[in-house]
Scaffold this motif. Sequence first.
Motif, PDB file in Angstrom:
ATOM      1  N   VAL C 148       0.846  -1.196   0.000  1.00 44.16           N
ATOM      2  CA  VAL C 148       0.000   0.000   0.000  1.00 44.16           C
ATOM      3  C   VAL C 148       0.876   1.239   0.000  1.00 44.16           C
ATOM      4  O   VAL C 148       0.623   2.213  -0.713  1.00 44.16           O
ATOM      5  CB  VAL C 148      -0.943  -0.002   1.229  1.00 44.16           C
ATOM      6  N   GLY C 149       1.963   1.176   0.787  1.00 40.80           N
ATOM      7  CA  GLY C 149       2.884   2.312   0.856  1.00 40.80           C
ATOM      8  C   GLY C 149       3.509   2.620  -0.492  1.00 40.80           C
ATOM      9  O   GLY C 149       3.614   3.784  -0.882  1.00 40.80           O
ATOM     10  N   VAL C 150       3.914   1.580  -1.223  1.00 42.68           N
ATOM     11  CA  VAL C 150       4.524   1.813  -2.534  1.00 42.68           C
ATOM     12  C   VAL C 150       3.518   2.520  -3.448  1.00 42.68           C
ATOM     13  O   VAL C 150       3.862   3.469  -4.163  1.00 42.68           O
ATOM     14  CB  VAL C 150       4.992   0.493  -3.160  1.00 42.68           C
ATOM     15  N   LEU C 151       2.265   2.087  -3.394  1.00 43.78           N
ATOM     16  CA  LEU C 151       1.250   2.759  -4.204  1.00 43.78           C
ATOM     17  C   LEU C 151       1.094   4.214  -3.772  1.00 43.78           C
ATOM     18  O   LEU C 151       0.982   5.114  -4.605  1.00 43.78           O
ATOM     19  CB  LEU C 151      -0.093   2.041  -4.079  1.00 43.78           C
ATOM     20  N   LEU C 152       1.111   4.440  -2.460  1.00 48.65           N
ATOM     21  CA  LEU C 152       0.991   5.813  -1.968  1.00 48.65           C
ATOM     22  C   LEU C 152       2.142   6.679  -2.465  1.00 48.65           C
ATOM     23  O   LEU C 152       1.947   7.835  -2.858  1.00 48.65           O
ATOM     24  CB  LEU C 152       0.978   5.816  -0.434  1.00 48.65           C
ATOM     25  N   ILE C 237      -9.051  16.355  -7.556  1.00 50.68           N
ATOM     26  CA  ILE C 237     -10.024  15.410  -7.027  1.00 50.68           C
ATOM     27  C   ILE C 237      -9.611  13.965  -7.252  1.00 50.68           C
ATOM     28  O   ILE C 237      -9.569  13.172  -6.314  1.00 50.68           O
ATOM     29  CB  ILE C 237     -11.410  15.625  -7.671  1.00 50.68           C
ATOM     30  N   GLY C 238      -9.292  13.634  -8.493  1.00 45.44           N
ATOM     31  CA  GLY C 238      -9.079  12.228  -8.850  1.00 45.44           C
ATOM     32  C   GLY C 238      -8.041  11.537  -7.988  1.00 45.44           C
ATOM     33  O   GLY C 238      -8.336  10.577  -7.269  1.00 45.44           O
ATOM     34  N   VAL C 239      -6.815  12.050  -8.019  1.00 48.17           N
ATOM     35  CA  VAL C 239      -5.741  11.377  -7.300  1.00 48.17           C
ATOM     36  C   VAL C 239      -5.893  11.502  -5.782  1.00 48.17           C
ATOM     37  O   VAL C 239      -5.754  10.509  -5.068  1.00 48.17           O
ATOM     38  CB  VAL C 239      -4.365  11.871  -7.785  1.00 48.17           C
ATOM     39  N   PRO C 240      -6.207  12.716  -5.253  1.00 48.13           N
ATOM     40  CA  PRO C 240      -6.384  12.794  -3.797  1.00 48.13           C
ATOM     41  C   PRO C 240      -7.444  11.823  -3.278  1.00 48.13           C
ATOM     42  O   PRO C 240      -7.297  11.269  -2.187  1.00 48.13           O
ATOM     43  CB  PRO C 240      -6.835  14.243  -3.566  1.00 48.13           C
ATOM     44  N   MET C 244      -6.577   9.219  -0.431  1.00 46.35           N
ATOM     45  CA  MET C 244      -7.243   9.191   0.868  1.00 46.35           C
ATOM     46  C   MET C 244      -7.719   7.786   1.213  1.00 46.35           C
ATOM     47  O   MET C 244      -7.576   7.344   2.351  1.00 46.35           O
ATOM     48  CB  MET C 244      -8.416  10.164   0.869  1.00 46.35           C
ATOM     49  N   ILE C 245      -8.260   7.104   0.226  1.00 43.64           N
ATOM     50  CA  ILE C 245      -8.697   5.736   0.498  1.00 43.64           C
ATOM     51  C   ILE C 245      -7.508   4.876   0.910  1.00 43.64           C
ATOM     52  O   ILE C 245      -7.549   4.160   1.915  1.00 43.64           O
ATOM     53  CB  ILE C 245      -9.372   5.143  -0.756  1.00 43.64           C
ATOM     54  N   VAL C 249      -6.591   2.803   4.441  1.00 39.28           N
ATOM     55  CA  VAL C 249      -6.189   1.394   4.523  1.00 39.28           C
ATOM     56  C   VAL C 249      -4.833   1.282   5.229  1.00 39.28           C
ATOM     57  O   VAL C 249      -4.646   0.427   6.105  1.00 39.28           O
ATOM     58  CB  VAL C 249      -6.089   0.785   3.104  1.00 39.28           C
ATOM     59  N   HIS C 250      -3.906   2.176   4.849  1.00 36.05           N
ATOM     60  CA  HIS C 250      -2.560   2.144   5.413  1.00 36.05           C
ATOM     61  C   HIS C 250      -2.599   2.256   6.931  1.00 36.05           C
ATOM     62  O   HIS C 250      -2.006   1.450   7.641  1.00 36.05           O
ATOM     63  CB  HIS C 250      -1.777   3.318   4.818  1.00 36.05           C
TER      64      HIS C 250
END
Lengths: 372, 183, 264
Positions: C148-152, C237-240, C244-245, C249-250
């Motif tokens: 999840v962190g890598v995606l963030l 909007i899109g990326v934030p 946030m989701i 999860v993180h």
Amino acid sequence: MLQTFKDIIDILSVPTISFTFLTVAFPFIFPPSDWFEKVHRKLGIWRLWTKPGFYGGMIAITGFFVIGYFDPNFHITLTKADNFPIVLMVYSMFITIWWSMYQAYENDARLEKGLKPMEYNDPDDKVLVWPDLVYIEFIALILFMVFLIVWSILVAAPLEEPANPASTPNPSKAPWYFLGLQEMLVYFDPWIAGIVFPMFIIIGMMAIPYMDVNKKGDGYYSFKERRIGMFIFMYGWLVLWLFLIVIGTFFRGPNWNFFGPFEFWDPHKVVPLNNVNLSEYVWVKLLGQGMPANILLRESIGFLALVGYMGFLPILLAKTWLKNYFQEIGPVRYTFLMMFGLSMLALPIKMYMRWLFNLKYIIAIPEWFFNI
Amino acid sequence: MTNEDKKIIPAASVNPEEMDKNGLGRRGFFRWITVGWIAFSAATGGFFTLIIRFLFPNVLFEPPQTFKAGFPNDYASNTVDTRYKKKFNVWMVRDEGSIFALSTVCTHLGCTPNWLGTENKFKCPCHGSGFRMTGINFEGPAPRPLERFKISIATDGKILVDKTKSFKWEKGEWEQSESFLKV
Amino acid sequence: MEKNKNKKSFLERMGESQVWKSIIRSGVPRSRRQRMQAVLGSVFLHLHPARLPKHAVKVGYTWCMGGLSFFLFVVLTITGILLMFYYRPTVEYAYTDIIDMAEQVPLGIMRELHRWGAHAMVLTVWLHMLRVFMTGSYKPPREFNWGVGVLLMTLTMFLSFTGYLLPWDQLAIWAITVGTNMARAHPFIGHEGPGASLLAIGDINLVHAGSDVRFALLGGRFVGEASLLRFYVLHCIGVPFIVMILMAVHFWRIRKDGGISGPL
Ligand code: HEM
Ligand code: FES
């Protein structure tokens, strides 16, 4: 005196030299095996991860920036507002890596003596989040906000000339955190450097916990217990990512030519770059005949090289040098590790082939947009 | 089976063979679940198709793609004319026997190279690709030569460049008669 | 004397007031029990457990970098919302709005805060990742949270990148031109990527400049009006939204994976 020093730095920072130096020195800085460790101790490189090492490193970095600040050429690059984060990056990365290694060496020594790592506390002896953690968070937050506000007041956000689709600024750089990618683009075709490699980086990073089966070193700083994993990661992170960012920011000038930090950015600097494809080397220069008309035949050597590197080499290694390792982690993990590891290694390999032989593509099929 | 037993055994744990007689049996169950999955995939697939199609509008508002570039005699032999670079992203090049319209979009990643007259080459500032006057790439990362656009003589004798049709060297298209003007 | 003993401090009296008690039911957090309840009873603080092992609160262990990344995200959200009051994402206005923002708006460092904050966030996220690697905290049971962190991290950089286009200056459009041209080279779905020419029906190419991923990103064949709007929407909007989701999860997983990592 100062001028000769600058000239020396300019020469040393040419990627062919600085990159080679870093790559060769790397296993002695983060020793992945006993032999390297022995040299690391003997040559005193371990001192880098002690307090004097810290002061030395900080002085070296600061010295470089201070001299750079008063140098008419480097001053321009250094004081660009958008480059300030890279100065921060250099400092913060050095400090944090030094700190991790410093702690790691202390823990390594403790573990050798059979003690628990420093981070260990009696599980029953806990502290309360309120106030112990909340206060730290609060202070960190305030300090950081002050820092951000001061930074914002002192440095205006850059704004260049209005967009003009007809003239590209020279040089034209990506935002600093993508300069590693931009550097890769010099050596690889866009679909590799811009799509395949980034995806491999993301997926490969996500796969790290599944490929690294070493259970040790979880939850405390340590080096020796996980030195191989550490070595591979740090090489990718420090040399293939951060160092390429530094090159891209400070050492790339007009026409994306290479310039030493103290060198004048002459837009007319001529650097001959006649690149030759592998197929041309083989058919024209080696065999002295024309290029075959059949595309696949023409590029067959490149395909062979690729299959040999990505397909045959891992099998060979699994049978010989990495035999025990292969048995330990099993075929699935091994395959992925090799896929990501060899792709990572492909970057320096291709860089050297470009520097040494002016090699452009290993497989060159512009007809299908398939160049590697 | 007594009435009591029926109450405590949940329906799902009843032997399916037994169920066949009075309810949804194994076969019926699979039939339903297949239908269910097909419906579900169709709905999701349809939804994603909608989303993706939404990204591609039917009408585009882009600048005109054809322009007139003066008379053939305006161009001296062996020169690169940068007059139309700014507005139309085209260099008009005249070599010994022909005039052609060269795209200013670097085939590497789309920056605009500069014409360096003294060195007789186009040089891209982004990653250092170099192109000869003909558009052929010879240095740096660009994988292929610059593209040429369709060029013809309009009824008023002026040169007409049509950017909707481009000619690629690596496909042998520079041989085609529309890709250059004989002079 | 007698009086003084019974006299309650201001804090104590405040803690007993109806208003306070309605907000923080456990009163002024003074006793161990009250302090734990203060954390557990607050929607924000209960991200944390009530008690932690000692090393977990040491700056030397976590460097505070995860927390600062989150903090910067909040700062960027706030400053970003303020910037949206003045900025219009059109080729005509974007550049001048940015200039106006510095010149016509009082205390015009909002743009600086936003831009430097964005750079700082990329740095703090990198440092956080480095810390997690150095302490081996990605090892089981935290593999998933590392992912999840890598995606963030990727999204943080993408956020920063989409914001780069918005001032519509030379820096902006050339960074985006080069960046999105990489999409052009995407295998199969980019019109200059390998395999794209295979996707054809007879003579008609399915993947061309008007139908590939780059087009989807730019809303056109060139960087222009539509691209500015698309990047603006993605950036604001899109990326934030996705970030946030993923952050939720993180944080949830940090707790579920047994809190901050530590030696056994
Ligand atoms: C938007 C970006 C991110 C935010 C806001 C964030 C936030 C946090 C916070 C607040 C923590 C608590 C501990 C600490 O502060 O170190 C944490 C832990 C953690 N983070 Fe992140 N993080 C982010 C990105 C990442 C990245 C890029 C990675 C790794 C690639 C990562 C992996 C982890 C892991 C594995 C833990 C658990 C560490 C442990 O238990 O010691 N996170 N994160
Ligand atoms: S865009 Fe021209 S060299 Fe990369």
